[in-house]
Structure formats: C-alpha cells, structure tokens
Scaffold this motif. Structure first.
Motif, PDB file in Angstrom:
ATOM      1  N   ASN A  93       0.899  -1.157   0.000  1.00 49.20           N
ATOM      2  CA  ASN A  93       0.000   0.000   0.000  1.00 49.20           C
ATOM      3  C   ASN A  93       0.934   1.201   0.000  1.00 49.20           C
ATOM      4  O   ASN A  93       1.687   1.418   0.946  1.00 49.20           O
ATOM      5  N   ILE A  94       0.885   1.954  -1.095  1.00 57.27           N
ATOM      6  CA  ILE A  94       1.840   3.045  -1.303  1.00 57.27           C
ATOM      7  C   ILE A  94       1.118   4.378  -1.238  1.00 57.27           C
ATOM      8  O   ILE A  94       0.123   4.583  -1.931  1.00 57.27           O
ATOM      9  N   ASP A  95       1.615   5.271  -0.387  1.00 60.81           N
ATOM     10  CA  ASP A  95       1.067   6.629  -0.299  1.00 60.81           C
ATOM     11  C   ASP A  95       1.527   7.421  -1.517  1.00 60.81           C
ATOM     12  O   ASP A  95       2.730   7.530  -1.764  1.00 60.81           O
ATOM     13  N   LEU A  96       0.575   7.966  -2.236  1.00 60.51           N
ATOM     14  CA  LEU A  96       0.877   8.877  -3.339  1.00 60.51           C
ATOM     15  C   LEU A  96       0.336  10.227  -2.892  1.00 60.51           C
ATOM     16  O   LEU A  96      -0.861  10.467  -2.885  1.00 60.51           O
ATOM     17  N   LYS A  97       1.238  11.081  -2.453  1.00 59.57           N
ATOM     18  CA  LYS A  97       0.873  12.304  -1.741  1.00 59.57           C
ATOM     19  C   LYS A  97       0.334  13.417  -2.633  1.00 59.57           C
ATOM     20  O   LYS A  97      -0.164  14.408  -2.144  1.00 59.57           O
ATOM     21  N   GLY A  98       0.430  13.233  -3.902  1.00 63.43           N
ATOM     22  CA  GLY A  98      -0.037  14.225  -4.861  1.00 63.43           C
ATOM     23  C   GLY A  98       0.553  13.869  -6.194  1.00 63.43           C
ATOM     24  O   GLY A  98       1.267  12.873  -6.312  1.00 63.43           O
ATOM     25  N   LEU A 118     -13.554  13.981  -6.925  1.00 62.01           N
ATOM     26  CA  LEU A 118     -12.260  13.354  -7.208  1.00 62.01           C
ATOM     27  C   LEU A 118     -12.445  11.875  -7.557  1.00 62.01           C
ATOM     28  O   LEU A 118     -11.799  11.358  -8.476  1.00 62.01           O
ATOM     29  N   GLN A 119     -13.335  11.217  -6.858  1.00 62.21           N
ATOM     30  CA  GLN A 119     -13.621   9.808  -7.129  1.00 62.21           C
ATOM     31  C   GLN A 119     -14.172   9.638  -8.549  1.00 62.21           C
ATOM     32  O   GLN A 119     -13.746   8.748  -9.288  1.00 62.21           O
ATOM     33  N   LYS A 120     -15.100  10.497  -8.935  1.00 62.76           N
ATOM     34  CA  LYS A 120     -15.670  10.412 -10.285  1.00 62.76           C
ATOM     35  C   LYS A 120     -14.603  10.590 -11.355  1.00 62.76           C
ATOM     36  O   LYS A 120     -14.596   9.883 -12.364  1.00 62.76           O
ATOM     37  N   VAL A 121     -13.714  11.533 -11.132  1.00 64.32           N
ATOM     38  CA  VAL A 121     -12.626  11.747 -12.089  1.00 64.32           C
ATOM     39  C   VAL A 121     -11.749  10.503 -12.176  1.00 64.32           C
ATOM     40  O   VAL A 121     -11.429  10.028 -13.273  1.00 64.32           O
ATOM     41  N   ALA A 122     -11.358   9.956 -11.040  1.00 63.90           N
ATOM     42  CA  ALA A 122     -10.478   8.783 -11.028  1.00 63.90           C
ATOM     43  C   ALA A 122     -11.153   7.560 -11.653  1.00 63.90           C
ATOM     44  O   ALA A 122     -10.492   6.758 -12.324  1.00 63.90           O
ATOM     45  N   GLU A 123     -12.454   7.444 -11.477  1.00 65.12           N
ATOM     46  CA  GLU A 123     -13.183   6.294 -12.019  1.00 65.12           C
ATOM     47  C   GLU A 123     -13.262   6.306 -13.545  1.00 65.12           C
ATOM     48  O   GLU A 123     -13.592   5.291 -14.154  1.00 65.12           O
ATOM     49  N   LYS A 124     -12.928   7.413 -14.176  1.00 64.92           N
ATOM     50  CA  LYS A 124     -12.866   7.439 -15.638  1.00 64.92           C
ATOM     51  C   LYS A 124     -11.711   6.566 -16.139  1.00 64.92           C
ATOM     52  O   LYS A 124     -11.721   6.127 -17.281  1.00 64.92           O
ATOM     53  N   TYR A 125     -10.725   6.319 -15.272  1.00 61.13           N
ATOM     54  CA  TYR A 125      -9.513   5.607 -15.680  1.00 61.13           C
ATOM     55  C   TYR A 125      -9.264   4.317 -14.895  1.00 61.13           C
ATOM     56  O   TYR A 125      -8.655   3.397 -15.422  1.00 61.13           O
ATOM     57  N   ASP A 182       5.309  17.953  -8.763  1.00 57.55           N
ATOM     58  CA  ASP A 182       6.593  18.088  -8.082  1.00 57.55           C
ATOM     59  C   ASP A 182       6.512  19.023  -6.872  1.00 57.55           C
ATOM     60  O   ASP A 182       7.080  18.701  -5.825  1.00 57.55           O
ATOM     61  N   PRO A 183       5.803  20.174  -6.965  1.00 57.56           N
ATOM     62  CA  PRO A 183       5.729  21.044  -5.785  1.00 57.56           C
ATOM     63  C   PRO A 183       5.115  20.362  -4.554  1.00 57.56           C
ATOM     64  O   PRO A 183       5.560  20.600  -3.433  1.00 57.56           O
ATOM     65  N   VAL A 184       4.120  19.512  -4.752  1.00 50.85           N
ATOM     66  CA  VAL A 184       3.554  18.784  -3.610  1.00 50.85           C
ATOM     67  C   VAL A 184       4.628  17.935  -2.971  1.00 50.85           C
ATOM     68  O   VAL A 184       4.829  17.950  -1.750  1.00 50.85           O
ATOM     69  N   SER A 228      -7.047  19.207  -6.400  1.00 50.26           N
ATOM     70  CA  SER A 228      -7.603  19.675  -7.667  1.00 50.26           C
ATOM     71  C   SER A 228      -8.039  18.496  -8.533  1.00 50.26           C
ATOM     72  O   SER A 228      -7.421  17.427  -8.529  1.00 50.26           O
ATOM     73  N   LEU A 229      -9.100  18.713  -9.272  1.00 48.48           N
ATOM     74  CA  LEU A 229      -9.593  17.688 -10.182  1.00 48.48           C
ATOM     75  C   LEU A 229      -8.570  17.391 -11.275  1.00 48.48           C
ATOM     76  O   LEU A 229      -8.410  16.236 -11.691  1.00 48.48           O
ATOM     77  N   GLU A 230      -7.858  18.416 -11.701  1.00 49.59           N
ATOM     78  CA  GLU A 230      -6.847  18.238 -12.740  1.00 49.59           C
ATOM     79  C   GLU A 230      -5.709  17.337 -12.264  1.00 49.59           C
ATOM     80  O   GLU A 230      -5.252  16.454 -12.991  1.00 49.59           O
ATOM     81  N   GLN A 231      -5.276  17.557 -11.022  1.00 52.10           N
ATOM     82  CA  GLN A 231      -4.204  16.728 -10.475  1.00 52.10           C
ATOM     83  C   GLN A 231      -4.660  15.274 -10.347  1.00 52.10           C
ATOM     84  O   GLN A 231      -3.912  14.346 -10.670  1.00 52.10           O
ATOM     85  N   MET A 232      -5.912  15.072  -9.897  1.00 48.22           N
ATOM     86  CA  MET A 232      -6.434  13.708  -9.776  1.00 48.22           C
ATOM     87  C   MET A 232      -6.560  13.059 -11.147  1.00 48.22           C
ATOM     88  O   MET A 232      -6.288  11.865 -11.300  1.00 48.22           O
TER      89      MET A 232
END
Length: 146
Positions: A39-44, A130-137, A47-49, A86-90
C-alpha cells in the motif's frame, strides 16, 4: 523489512508493506521477492507537492511501476485541501496509474487536521468529485475516512 519478510514467508505468512514509496530501486529489489502486496502513499501528482514533503514524485512513480510488476499494489492518496485536491491533479494521477494497471485500487482518503496542520477537513463533496474523475480511468476507487 527484508529479514522479517523472509522469516514470515518461511512460515507461510503473507507480507504487506505500507510505504511512502521513497525507497531506492535497489532496496525495493531486495524486499520484492518476499512481499505479497504494497500500500503506497501517493501524496499528490505534482513536483511542488512532493517538494513540500522533501520527496520525489519521480522516485515514487518508479517504485509503483516496479512493485506492480511483481506484487499486488494499492495506492492511498490523502487529500489535503489546497495542496492536492484539484480535479486536474487527480485526473493526471488516475490516468498515469491506469497506464501502469487500471486494476490498481486507489483509496482517496479524507484529511483531518492534526498536530501542526490547520487546514479544514477535506470536503466530502470534493472527494466524491475526485472519485468520479479517477473512475474514468481506474476500476477500483474508494473513499476513506468519510
């Protein structure tokens, strides 16, 4: 981790590693034969995050790509308002994860202020977007701490 995981496998136990994914590729190769899942944390996904956490997005991405070849991988992203919400980042994150494997589960987790952190908790409606955006992929996207 390597020594303990090896003993666990010798005793027919499964090994799951929870990590921020900032180990070197050499360290990952040493433990990979003994690990069933990560289980890997992806913090963002900018690069700035990662720079704000003194980390490297590219190092974590390389860790995820390599681990996913030989183990079950799940990703957890703690969503902190104003930092990685942000939705774009997700969208970029989910698109990239899907390029590794669209069956990688993504856990979108709600932030709550603790210790020195003062931002308000993550808005639940924002998490649903954010969930809806991620579920597209991705095929498996879950909300946590809601």
């Amino acid at each position: 981790i390597r020594d303990t995981a090896k003993l666990a496998k010798e005793n027919d136990l499964q090994v799951v590693v929870v990590t921020n994914g900032t180990a070197s590729q050499e360290a990952l190769e040493e433990i990979l034969p003994y690990v069933d899942a990560f289980n890997i944390d992806l913090k963002g996904f900018t690069d700035p995050v990662y720079q704000s956490y003194a980390g490297s997005l590219e190092q974590v991405k390389a860790f995820i790509e390599r681990a996913a070849k030989d183990a079950h991988v799940e990703i957890t992203s703690l969503i902190v308002p104003g930092k990685n919400d942000s939705l774009e980042q997700m969208e970029e994150q989910a698109k990239w994860l899907a390029s590794v494997d669209p069956d990688i589960p993504l856990h979108i987790t709600r932030y709550f202020p603790r210790w020195k952190e003062t931002e308000d908790p993550t808005d639940i409606e924002q998490m649903k977007q954010l969930q809806k955006v991620a579920e597209k992929y991705l095929h498996k996207v879950y909300l946590g701490n809601v």
